[in-house]
Design a protein around this motif. Structure first.
Motif, PDB file in Angstrom:
ATOM      1  N   GLN A 339     114.460  16.053   8.072  1.00 35.59           N
ATOM      2  CA  GLN A 339     115.350  16.139   9.285  1.00 35.59           C
ATOM      3  C   GLN A 339     114.548  17.492  10.102  1.00 35.59           C
ATOM      4  OE1 GLN A 339     119.262  17.390   9.288  1.00 35.59           O
ATOM      5  NE2 GLN A 339     119.824  15.574   7.998  1.00 35.59           N
ATOM      6  N   THR A 342     111.477  15.701  11.797  1.00 35.55           N
ATOM      7  CA  THR A 342     111.908  15.055  12.661  1.00 35.55           C
ATOM      8  C   THR A 342     112.629  15.548  13.958  1.00 35.55           C
ATOM      9  OG1 THR A 342     112.660  13.479  10.795  1.00 35.55           O
ATOM     10  CG2 THR A 342     113.419  12.999  13.040  1.00 35.55           C
ATOM     11  N   ARG A 343     113.226  16.684  13.929  1.00 34.61           N
ATOM     12  CA  ARG A 343     113.904  17.239  14.650  1.00 34.61           C
ATOM     13  C   ARG A 343     113.232  18.459  15.461  1.00 34.61           C
ATOM     14  NH1 ARG A 343     120.080  17.234  12.192  1.00 34.61           N
ATOM     15  NH2 ARG A 343     120.247  14.985  11.820  1.00 34.61           N
ATOM     16  N   SER A 368     118.952  22.612  13.410  1.00 32.72           N
ATOM     17  CA  SER A 368     118.448  21.270  13.041  1.00 32.72           C
ATOM     18  C   SER A 368     118.502  21.050  11.770  1.00 32.72           C
ATOM     19  CB  SER A 368     116.922  21.189  13.933  1.00 32.72           C
ATOM     20  OG  SER A 368     116.087  21.946  12.987  1.00 32.72           O
TER      21      SER A 368
END
Ligand SMILES: Cc1cc2nc3c(=O)[nH]c(=O)nc-3n(C[C@H](O)[C@H](O)[C@H](O)COP(=O)(O)OP(=O)(O)OC[C@H]3O[C@@H](n4cnc5c(N)ncnc54)[C@H](O)[C@@H]3O)c2cc1C
Length: 387
Positions: A339, A342-343, A368
């Motif tokens: 995560q 990705t974010r 995030s």
């Protein structure tokens, strides 16, 4: 060795690993009169050969010319095979070999007339004239000592995990590697309870790479366990026929415990022994560079060679929450890292992992990451404190 009639040395550096070597490199040729002590090659106390990786916009401290390989792209692979791949431009992920660094530091010290004494330090004893550095065949006196010898892992923290790994440099029959891209974490491996496991791949050509199986977990595996896990990772990542060229193993404690100062006056711990290993990642090389810069600057202005705290309080608190949430199986470590990458922009995540992010970026990173497990960890701490 400077003759005793010259009086005590300004400084003795115990250990010629990442910390001792980085400092010695900076001090060679300056006005500081110092010596370095490192065990002889056959000693069991000597640290084994290591591969050090680090990242950022500029070179890895003074060792830029020694970089053995570097990558301009990074990828993280989720448990289901979904892949996040990012350009690191203008940054690079870089690899150094401890043998290259040690050889270069020794050469520089020899050129500057700085003694590197082969010995195993057993005792540091403070006296009126300075600190006596004692061990078999050792007879040094220095006003100050920087001690980088490994210390027992402090057990006073909330959480202690071990980062332990088996790495093998391999050559494959088929061209299976992308030499421009480092695989920082590949989670296509079974995950341990109260921990996280992943593959780590540093390719140096289409046919060659250092491939590691790494766990952050409470317990080590036995030899067969590492071998099985390593082979399983190779199988799952589609790496086929290969020959093994070299092997590297390691165990790095990941703890939120404070590292106590040295009990002997005039002696300062430095490097991993002073808590330079980042609790959430096991990386220490760039923190050690920051410490070495600060100590060299202090000596240049006639100050005390006290290594500064390697990591900021906010980062240590965030690490402590992550470690506890993973160790208590509240947070799936693989989901957290996937995560985060990705974010967020890749430089924000890597900046955080290196300890260079400010409050605004840290808040964005927290927002995030999986919030439920972190909030439950904070709530758990509050309950324990009030109960
Ligand atoms: C296998 C491995 C790989 C790692 N890879 C990375 C990485 O990629 N990136 C990163 O940021 N961090 C990495 N780390 C974490 C960290 O950067 C290293 O542990 C780093 O070597 C710490 O530097 P140091 O100088 O504090 O300790 P060391 O490098 O261990 O240096 C201590 C020195 O003291 C010497 N010594 C020991 N006992 C005595 C004695 N009695 N008398 C005199 N000298 C003594 C040793 O021989 C050694 O040279 C890794 C750690 C391990 C174990």
């Amino acid at each position: 060795m400077p003759p005793p009639e010259n009086g005590p040395l300004d400084l003795a550096v115990v250990g010629l690993g990442a910390a001792g070597g980085s400092l010695a490199w900076r001090l060679a040729g300056t006005a500081t009169r110092f010596a370095v002590v490192e065990p002889p090659p056959a000693s069991s106390r000597r640290t084994q050969v290591r591969t050090w990786c680090t990242w950022g916009p500029a070179g890895p401290g003074p060792f830029g010319p020694l970089v053995a390989a570097s990558w301009s792209r990074l990828r993280v692979v989720a448990a289901d095979g979904a892949e996040v791949q990012r350009s690191l431009d203008p940054w690079r992920y870089r690899m150094l070999r401890s043998t290259d660094v040690e050889a270069a530091v020794r050469e520089r010290l020899t050129a500057a007339g700085v003694p590197v004494v082969a010995g195993v330090v057993e005792d540091l004893v403070a006296g009126p004239a300075g600190v006596a550095v004692r061990g078999e065949g050792l007879d040094l006196l220095a006003r100050r000592v920087l001690d980088t010898r490994p210390v027992p892992v402090p057990t006073t923290g909330r959480t202690l995990l071990l980062q332990h790994f088996l790495g093998r440099r391999i050559r494959t029959q088929d061209p299976v590697f992308d030499a421009g891209c480092v695989t920082l974490m590949d989670f296509r491996v079974p995950q341990p309870r109260g921990g996280v496991a992943f593959g780590y791949v540093l390719p140096t050509s289409a046919h060659e790479a250092l491939v590691e199986y790494t766990e952050f977990s409470p317990d080590l595996l036995d030899d067969a366990g590492y071998d099985d896990a390593w082979r399983e990772y190779l199988h799952r990542s589609g790496i086929g026929e290969h020959e093994v060229l070299e092997e590297e193993r390691g165990v790095i404690p990941m703890t939120d415990a404070p590292f106590p100062p040295h009990p002997v006056p005039g002696v300062f711990r430095f490097g991993a022994a002073a808590g330079a290993v980042r609790p959430s990642t096991g990386y220490a090389f760039s923190a050690v560079q920051r410490q070495a810069d600060a100590v060299a600057a202090a000596l240049a202005r006639g100050g005390e060679p006290v290594p500064p705290r390697p990591h900021g309080r906010r980062h240590l608190l965030m690490d402590s929450l992550v470690l506890e949430a993973v160790a208590r199986s509240r947070l799936a470590g693989d989901e957290l890292f996937v995560q985060l990458f990705t974010r967020n922009p890749v430089h924000r995540v890597l900046g955080f992992l290196d300890g260079s992010t400010g409050l605004a970026d840290d808040l964005r990173l927290m927002a995030s990451s999986p919030r439920g497990p972190m909030l439950r960890t904070v709530a758990g701490r509050a309950r324990r404190r009030s109960g």
